[in-house]
Design a protein around this motif. Sequence first.
Motif, short mmCIF file in Angstrom:
data_model
loop_
_atom_site.label_atom_id
_atom_site.label_comp_id
_atom_site.label_asym_id
_atom_site.label_seq_id
_atom_site.Cartn_x
_atom_site.Cartn_y
_atom_site.Cartn_z
N ASP A 175 0.86 -1.41 -0.01
CA ASP A 175 0.05 0.08 0.01
C ASP A 175 0.76 1.08 0.08
OD1 ASP A 175 1.18 0.14 2.60
OD2 ASP A 175 -0.81 0.01 3.66
N GLY A 176 0.10 2.43 -0.01
CA GLY A 176 1.03 3.75 -0.14
C GLY A 176 1.23 4.27 -1.42
N MET A 177 1.91 5.51 -1.61
CA MET A 177 1.76 6.21 -2.69
C MET A 177 3.46 6.24 -3.05
SD MET A 177 0.71 9.95 -3.60
CE MET A 177 -0.97 9.66 -3.21
N VAL A 178 3.78 5.91 -4.40
CA VAL A 178 4.80 6.10 -5.02
C VAL A 178 4.73 7.09 -6.29
CG1 VAL A 178 7.05 5.09 -6.16
CG2 VAL A 178 5.70 3.81 -4.43
N LEU A 179 5.78 8.47 -6.21
CA LEU A 179 5.55 9.19 -7.41
C LEU A 179 6.88 9.41 -8.06
CD1 LEU A 179 3.74 12.11 -4.92
CD2 LEU A 179 2.84 10.44 -6.55
N VAL A 180 6.75 9.74 -9.30
CA VAL A 180 7.74 10.01 -10.14
C VAL A 180 7.66 11.39 -10.48
CG1 VAL A 180 8.86 9.38 -12.30
CG2 VAL A 180 7.77 7.35 -11.08
N THR A 181 8.58 12.09 -10.41
CA THR A 181 8.48 13.70 -10.74
C THR A 181 9.49 13.99 -11.73
OG1 THR A 181 10.37 14.47 -9.25
CG2 THR A 181 8.14 13.85 -8.35
N GLY A 182 9.34 14.99 -12.49
CA GLY A 182 10.13 15.57 -13.45
C GLY A 182 9.32 16.47 -14.38
N PRO A 183 10.06 17.02 -15.50
CA PRO A 183 9.26 18.03 -16.42
C PRO A 183 8.53 17.05 -17.54
CG PRO A 183 11.86 17.91 -16.62
CD PRO A 183 11.11 17.26 -15.51
N THR A 184 7.92 17.63 -18.43
CA THR A 184 7.20 16.75 -19.26
C THR A 184 8.41 16.47 -20.25
OG1 THR A 184 5.31 18.16 -19.46
CG2 THR A 184 5.88 17.02 -21.66
N GLY A 185 8.36 15.03 -20.74
CA GLY A 185 9.18 14.59 -21.65
C GLY A 185 10.63 14.10 -21.04
N SER A 186 10.52 13.75 -19.76
CA SER A 186 11.52 13.19 -18.75
C SER A 186 11.56 11.81 -18.64
CB SER A 186 11.78 13.85 -17.41
OG SER A 186 10.45 13.67 -16.70
N GLY A 187 10.56 10.98 -19.19
CA GLY A 187 10.51 9.69 -19.09
C GLY A 187 9.71 9.07 -18.02
N LYS A 188 9.06 9.87 -17.46
CA LYS A 188 8.29 9.38 -16.29
C LYS A 188 7.27 8.22 -16.60
CE LYS A 188 6.33 13.30 -15.31
NZ LYS A 188 6.78 14.24 -16.41
N THR A 189 6.69 8.23 -17.66
CA THR A 189 5.72 7.25 -18.00
C THR A 189 6.29 5.83 -18.27
OG1 THR A 189 4.06 9.12 -18.99
CG2 THR A 189 3.79 6.42 -19.73
N THR A 190 7.60 6.07 -19.00
CA THR A 190 8.29 4.63 -19.12
C THR A 190 8.49 4.15 -17.98
OG1 THR A 190 9.09 5.48 -21.25
CG2 THR A 190 10.24 3.70 -20.21
N THR A 191 9.21 4.82 -16.70
CA THR A 191 9.49 4.37 -15.63
C THR A 191 8.26 3.84 -14.96
OG1 THR A 191 11.23 6.02 -15.38
CG2 THR A 191 10.60 5.00 -13.47
N LEU A 192 6.95 4.58 -14.97
CA LEU A 192 5.86 3.84 -14.41
C LEU A 192 5.83 2.45 -15.23
CD1 LEU A 192 3.69 7.03 -13.73
CD2 LEU A 192 5.02 5.57 -11.97
#
Length: 522
Positions: free
Chosen positions: A264-281
């Motif tokens: 449980d709990g929340m894990v966040l990926v941060t960064g500007p647009t185009g920094s690859g956040k979706t790929t990491t998720l």
Amino acid sequence: MSIATAPTPLLRSESSGERERIDEKPFEDGGLTREFCLRHQLVPLGWQEGRLQIGATEVPPDDVLEALRFSTGTEVELKVLSRDEAELNLKRLAAVDARAGLTPVGALEPGGSDYSSSDVLPREREEAALFGQVQALITEAVERRASDIHVEPLSRSLRVRYRIDGGLVEVRGPAKEMQLPLVSRLKIMANISIAEKRIPQDGRIAWNAGGRPVDLRVSTLPTAHGESVVMRLLDQESVRPRFDELGLGRSDDAILRQLISRHDGMVLVTGPTGSGKTTTLYSCLQSLNQRERKIITVEDPIEYQLAGVNQVPVRPEVGMTFASALRALLRQSPNVIMVGEIRDAETAEMAVHAALTGHLVFSTLHTNDAAGAVTRLIDLGIKPYLVAAALRGSLAQRLVRRICPGCRHHARPGPTELQAFEAALADDAHDGFAIGRGCPRCHGTGYYGRLGVFETFVVDPEIERLINERMGIATLRAAARKRGHRSLRADAFAKAKCGLTTLSEVASIAASGAAPSDAASI
């Protein structure tokens, strides 16, 4: 707009002797195109007393008539044709040159002579040539690993640029006179209205590049010199996210694996647009994608299909927002939830609620570093004690260009780099640094592809206490450094020392928002 509705005169088959004389008038700026008429089964008959005459077998929808009125700048008079008349005229219309718009064809009577093959073939060749230009444009972009194609109308030219490894590269584009047909062709392929030029539009093209499925997200924007078109390329074959291919350092890899192993709990990926956040998720979801887990995502848009994962698209126009979708999917009894982005207070509140009620929640935020996720949630209205209880940790990331392996060679830092990284380079050997000379593979840039640089932030009991006491972002960063979490800039510098990227790319991390204290610590 006047629409003739008297049934008898409209349905009769007029002979050439019965027709009133039609004064021909050129269509303005190609506003009425062949594709629009063929799509809506409309036959342009010509002009009479300043009104555009359109033939059809039935009355078109109001939005089609409004588009006709706007694109031609005149009133429209509808003439109802028999099916035989309409079919004949539409066949003849199929040979009209799209490049200059539709030329008025007059009132065509049934039984009239068709275009000769000598008239049709050149136009077919021009249509094939136009499609060939579109095909070459997209194929070259795929071959050069472009993430975007920009088609931008300027006052005297049509500029085409590819975004490759994060930077824009201009390529040779079509002539200015091809602007209207090229944009119209792209809009048709993306299922976008070609009659509407006043507002931005979005569409999608499914493309096959040498057997590789490529998804193109198309966006149009009206500008002073015509419509600008941007196509984002999503290569389904090249992006197969795997956790061990993200490029995390050993310490960051262990921390992220520990975070996503929670129930449980929340894990966040941060960064500007185009920094690859979706790929990491997606990589995290792939590693958790097992039969005993139910995973649901809410995305805008769904970028890649993940087998075995329930992916829900956001549709604001029908009320399907991130918050409403998240509220609904909680009733689906998921184990893992991914929210594409936390944009507002309602979505943040729902995500925190899900994290506190036994779900493992992944999402993204736009912040400069990992610790900034805490202050961003608080800014969105989440109480600090709820942030401390729900947030398990965050991962900040950027993308830097990777040195081309085909032309990499070792190079000692130059005077500018020595000055910028004086403290870090003072006690280090300089043998590991490299640059790319430039070669055909990288088109002379010295870079080929990108790699991620990361920064982790874990909410342990001490960090939780600081959050509850409303400590500022500088205090949270300092506490994370004491626990061995290195900054984005420090991670980039370590990868430069290994010859993976250059010191100029490391410097760009500082410009993108790393704290001054982080830069000084390298």
